[in-house]
Design a protein around this motif. Structure first.
Motif, PDB file in Angstrom:
ATOM      1  N   VAL A  79      52.327  50.212  42.281  1.00  0.00           N
ATOM      2  CA  VAL A  79      50.865  50.357  42.219  1.00  0.00           C
ATOM      3  C   VAL A  79      50.462  51.430  41.221  1.00  0.00           C
ATOM      4  O   VAL A  79      49.527  51.238  40.420  1.00  0.00           O
ATOM      5  N   ASP A  82      50.671  50.263  37.660  1.00  0.00           N
ATOM      6  CA  ASP A  82      49.943  49.036  37.376  1.00  0.00           C
ATOM      7  C   ASP A  82      48.620  49.352  36.667  1.00  0.00           C
ATOM      8  O   ASP A  82      47.730  49.970  37.251  1.00  0.00           O
ATOM      9  N   LYS A  84      46.223  47.445  36.147  1.00  0.00           N
ATOM     10  CA  LYS A  84      45.116  46.719  36.753  1.00  0.00           C
ATOM     11  C   LYS A  84      44.544  47.439  37.982  1.00  0.00           C
ATOM     12  O   LYS A  84      43.460  47.073  38.461  1.00  0.00           O
ATOM     13  N   VAL A  85      45.249  48.420  38.500  1.00  0.00           N
ATOM     14  CA  VAL A  85      44.767  49.173  39.664  1.00  0.00           C
ATOM     15  C   VAL A  85      43.841  50.281  39.184  1.00  0.00           C
ATOM     16  O   VAL A  85      44.152  51.006  38.235  1.00  0.00           O
ATOM     17  N   ASP A 117      57.098  36.958  46.967  1.00  0.00           N
ATOM     18  CA  ASP A 117      55.960  37.701  46.444  1.00  0.00           C
ATOM     19  C   ASP A 117      55.711  38.924  47.320  1.00  0.00           C
ATOM     20  O   ASP A 117      56.128  38.983  48.479  1.00  0.00           O
ATOM     21  N   TYR A 134      46.638  43.850  46.780  1.00  0.00           N
ATOM     22  CA  TYR A 134      47.226  43.327  45.554  1.00  0.00           C
ATOM     23  C   TYR A 134      48.371  42.369  45.881  1.00  0.00           C
ATOM     24  O   TYR A 134      49.043  42.516  46.900  1.00  0.00           O
ATOM     25  N   TYR A 136      51.856  40.809  43.977  1.00  0.00           N
ATOM     26  CA  TYR A 136      52.744  40.909  42.823  1.00  0.00           C
ATOM     27  C   TYR A 136      53.748  39.767  42.856  1.00  0.00           C
ATOM     28  O   TYR A 136      54.352  39.478  43.892  1.00  0.00           O
ATOM     29  N   TYR A 143      57.610  42.623  37.972  1.00  0.00           N
ATOM     30  CA  TYR A 143      56.561  42.189  38.888  1.00  0.00           C
ATOM     31  C   TYR A 143      55.202  42.268  38.200  1.00  0.00           C
ATOM     32  O   TYR A 143      54.822  43.299  37.649  1.00  0.00           O
ATOM     33  N   GLU A 144      54.492  41.152  38.272  1.00  0.00           N
ATOM     34  CA  GLU A 144      53.188  41.030  37.632  1.00  0.00           C
ATOM     35  C   GLU A 144      52.092  40.958  38.693  1.00  0.00           C
ATOM     36  O   GLU A 144      52.220  40.256  39.696  1.00  0.00           O
ATOM     37  N   ASN A 145      51.009  41.680  38.449  1.00  0.00           N
ATOM     38  CA  ASN A 145      49.852  41.653  39.342  1.00  0.00           C
ATOM     39  C   ASN A 145      49.101  40.342  39.118  1.00  0.00           C
ATOM     40  O   ASN A 145      48.550  40.099  38.036  1.00  0.00           O
ATOM     41  N   LYS A 148      44.063  40.889  42.834  1.00  0.00           N
ATOM     42  CA  LYS A 148      43.625  42.204  43.304  1.00  0.00           C
ATOM     43  C   LYS A 148      42.204  42.116  43.821  1.00  0.00           C
ATOM     44  O   LYS A 148      41.393  41.301  43.366  1.00  0.00           O
ATOM     45  N   GLU A 150      39.366  45.234  45.272  1.00  0.00           N
ATOM     46  CA  GLU A 150      39.191  46.667  45.556  1.00  0.00           C
ATOM     47  C   GLU A 150      37.784  46.944  46.094  1.00  0.00           C
ATOM     48  O   GLU A 150      37.115  47.878  45.697  1.00  0.00           O
TER      49      GLU A 150
END
Length: 219
Positions: A79, A82, A84-85, A117, A134, A136, A143-145, A148, A150
């Motif tokens: 996380v 990442d 994207k987080v 996953d 999330y 992954y 590992y790809e996000n 997500k 939030e």
């Protein structure tokens, strides 16, 4: 030694038959005693040892059906690394006690990838409010996000191969422990991304359990 016990009971019955067999049975009793105290009789008459089993016919073993090997991931690092987080979630991701982080992790099949996953829920330490969820997916060892959300309070989980996300909703004045309603959204994996399959809205009564707890911001 179960076989020796049976023989001992048979010997007791034969001893009552007459004095002519007494000496022979006494000798047999000494033989059995020697066996019980370390002789080779019990080994000879007992269950076959490993050597005897090895010589017997072998039964082919059946390999279990191919399953994805469980693979545990350092989700905190995942996380934090990442992009994207959001920075706010990353800054909130700190140990609550010692090295215990406020994360719930689930492993399972959602996307049909080579490994399970990983579903990660990041929460607050004090009241366990979900602040980010999330998913992954492993792709070529990384590992790809692939999902997500939030918008707290939120929580994601795996349900029979689907991704189910629960989003609690508050009206102004609702305490944290008593939301007014919730949305339960089910997602399925299709064409390399998640798509919404169904949505359920649940309204709750706030007539009970009123507290002075702080209220979250109204949507």
């Amino acid at each position: 030694m179960r076989g020796l016990g049976i023989r001992a009971r048979s010997t007791g019955r034969v001893l009552k038959a007459g004095g002519a067999a007494t000496a022979v049975l006494a000798a047999l009793g000494l033989f059995l005693t020697a066996c019980a105290t370390g002789g080779t009789g019990a080994r000879d008459e007992g269950p076959a040892g490993s050597e005897a089993v090895a010589k017997g016919p072998t039964t082919p073993t059946t390999s279990p059906s191919a399953t994805k090997a469980p693979k545990r991931v350092d989700v905190v690092k995942l996380v934090k690394d990442d992009p994207k987080v959001s920075p706010s979630v990353k800054s909130a991701l700190k140990p609550c006690v010692a090295d215990e982080y406020p994360v719930d992790v689930s492993y399972g099949e959602l996307t049909g990838g080579p490994s399970d996953d990983v579903v990660v829920n990041v929460m607050t330490c004090g009241d366990a409010v979900g602040i980010g969820s999330y998913v992954y997916r492993e792709d070529k060892g990384r590992y790809e996000n692939v999902f997500k959300t939030e918008e707290p309070p939120v929580y994601a989980e795996i349900d029979r191969g689907d991704l189910v996300v629960t989003q609690q909703l508050y009206k102004r004045g609702d305490p944290v422990s008593y939301p007014s309603s919730e949305e339960v959204i089910t997602y399925g994996w299709s064409a390399a991304h998640f798509t919404e399959e169904s949505r359920t809205h649940n309204d709750y009564s706030n007539a009970v359990g009123a507290t002075d707890a702080p209220s979250p911001a109204a949507n």
